[in-house]
Design an enzyme around this catalytic site. Sequence first.
Site, PDB file in Angstrom:
ATOM      1  N   HIS A  99       0.811  -1.215   0.000  1.00  0.00           N
ATOM      2  CA  HIS A  99       0.000   0.000   0.000  1.00  0.00           C
ATOM      3  C   HIS A  99       0.850   1.274   0.000  1.00  0.00           C
ATOM      4  O   HIS A  99       0.356   2.352  -0.290  1.00  0.00           O
ATOM      5  CB  HIS A  99      -0.974   0.002   1.189  1.00  0.00           C
ATOM      6  CG  HIS A  99      -0.324   0.186   2.524  1.00  0.00           C
ATOM      7  ND1 HIS A  99      -0.119  -0.846   3.399  1.00  0.00           N
ATOM      8  CD2 HIS A  99       0.155   1.283   3.142  1.00  0.00           C
ATOM      9  CE1 HIS A  99       0.458  -0.397   4.499  1.00  0.00           C
ATOM     10  NE2 HIS A  99       0.636   0.899   4.370  1.00  0.00           N
TER      11      HIS A  99
ATOM     12  N   ASP B  74       0.289  -7.743   1.594  1.00  0.00           N
ATOM     13  CA  ASP B  74       0.619  -6.319   1.667  1.00  0.00           C
ATOM     14  C   ASP B  74       2.123  -6.090   1.650  1.00  0.00           C
ATOM     15  O   ASP B  74       2.651  -5.245   2.374  1.00  0.00           O
ATOM     16  CB  ASP B  74       0.002  -5.672   2.909  1.00  0.00           C
ATOM     17  CG  ASP B  74       0.044  -4.140   2.838  1.00  0.00           C
ATOM     18  OD1 ASP B  74       0.085  -3.612   1.715  1.00  0.00           O
ATOM     19  OD2 ASP B  74       0.063  -3.489   3.900  1.00  0.00           O
TER      20      ASP B  74
ATOM     21  N   SER C 240       4.918   2.702   7.975  1.00  0.00           N
ATOM     22  CA  SER C 240       4.578   1.578   7.126  1.00  0.00           C
ATOM     23  C   SER C 240       5.745   1.136   6.262  1.00  0.00           C
ATOM     24  O   SER C 240       6.356   1.939   5.569  1.00  0.00           O
ATOM     25  CB  SER C 240       3.418   1.953   6.213  1.00  0.00           C
ATOM     26  OG  SER C 240       2.350   1.093   6.415  1.00  0.00           O
TER      27      SER C 240
END
Length: 514
Positions: free
Chosen positions: A128, A158, A257
């Site tokens: 993402h 992911d 992230s």
Amino acid sequence: MKKIGLTLLTAFVGGAMALGTYKVIESKYADNLSFEDKQKVYFTSNPSAPVVSSTGALDFTEAAAAVTPAVVYIRTTYSSQSGSSGQDQFEQMFGDMFGQRVRPQGPQMASGSGVIISNDGYIVTNNHVVEKADKITVATNDHRTFQAKVIGTDPSTDLALIKISATDLPIVKLGNSDDARVGEWVLAVGNPFNLNSTVTAGIISAKGRNIGIIGSEDNQDQSNPFGRTRNQQTTPKLNKAIESFIQTDAAINPGNSGGALVNTKGELIGINAAIASHTGSYEGYGFAIPVNLAKKVLNDIKKYGTVKRGFVGVSFTELNPDVAQKLNINNTTGLYVNDLVEGGGAEAAGIQKGDIIEKVEGVPVYESSDLQEHVGRLQPGDKVNMTVLRDGKEKTFAVTLKADANPTGTRTAAVSKSAEELFNKLGASFQPLSPAQKAKFHVNSGVVVTQVREGRVFDSFEIPVGSIITSINKSPINSVADIDKVITNLRNGNLVISGYYPDGTNFNNMFQVQ
């Protein structure tokens, strides 16, 4: 004394020969080694003082010093057309909890983190973080900047593998997430709120967490702790999401992230991916993808351009007291088999509807993540021993994992002058053609498309997975390096992609570069 001197000389010569052998392997075969094997060669050739666990004195300086140089800052840029779509979808799914996003006039931007795992420029991050990005800029800890290209992505976990053109980079040593224990001290390293190279400490709070965040529909409850509160639109649910997160209370915030979760030895045990928060900022619940799962995904992407995943071929329900009561059974743990995929591995092995999966390779199964993570590390054709409860008796079946009959790949254009940016715009991953494939399509050159990412050029032109690319701008294509060479020397502003669809029909598509 002569005997001792001879022994020392022999040991020195033997050590030198071993290092020399490793150097030969490193230079000749490095590109074919897995990331783990490449790291073994690297750390053997570049010995350094081991980082010892420092939990006794609560001193994390050595671990932080070992990891921080290899954690990078990632900034992604989206054109007005693709950026608005990618950004809105991101915010629909995840709110602000993963990447630091701003909304200036013109191109949209986002940021996140990444971890260098190979000294020749391979970096792991979250899917993402880079999904649908037109331009990916990587800033290293020593303040150098590079343009990165996406080697491949895996939305099911992911994860994404990107690469920069650089050598002799510092790397983080891959650890063993299976050995991580609840209560163990860990460090989270990343770039929250654009604060580069931030290190926070906490413990492992839990393992094997399935929080239903990868590919799930938006929760309309405004108090949803996973931050999906920006609007009420939904996104398609991925039916093959694999979640088995390491939960930690180390502070993780927007921008973390894709960053590193490491133990006190400085070993990478997870890739930070999510937080549970009502505010979008740290509230004590962070989640990381286990590195043992990531190893398989990243090695597959590098080798094949996509993830080769095997499937058991069952649908199931996690058992708990409420579910057990509804099913009128006594067991309150395990996975209740609802249905079987026709022709799947489970059906062929003899597993039946109504069976309760209790163990995988002798390890008890309590949640879906216990099965998913184990199988997620395997390839089609691998066997896995599954113990089920049937009519009050345990039975063990050797299930041969089958390839997905309908691979989602991720089917799933104005371009800048950057070759990496143009490569990302193409939105595909490739693998050289085998001699058999060349014979089948009657071509002398070509690469096969192994992945197509949504919203990119190949997706727009409806060039599916399995297509053959024979030339770009009339230049024969046999490898990713050939593609890099063509787009680096692009002159006339047109990109002509020629090849064959999987059914043998040829195509010749032109893309205008602005």
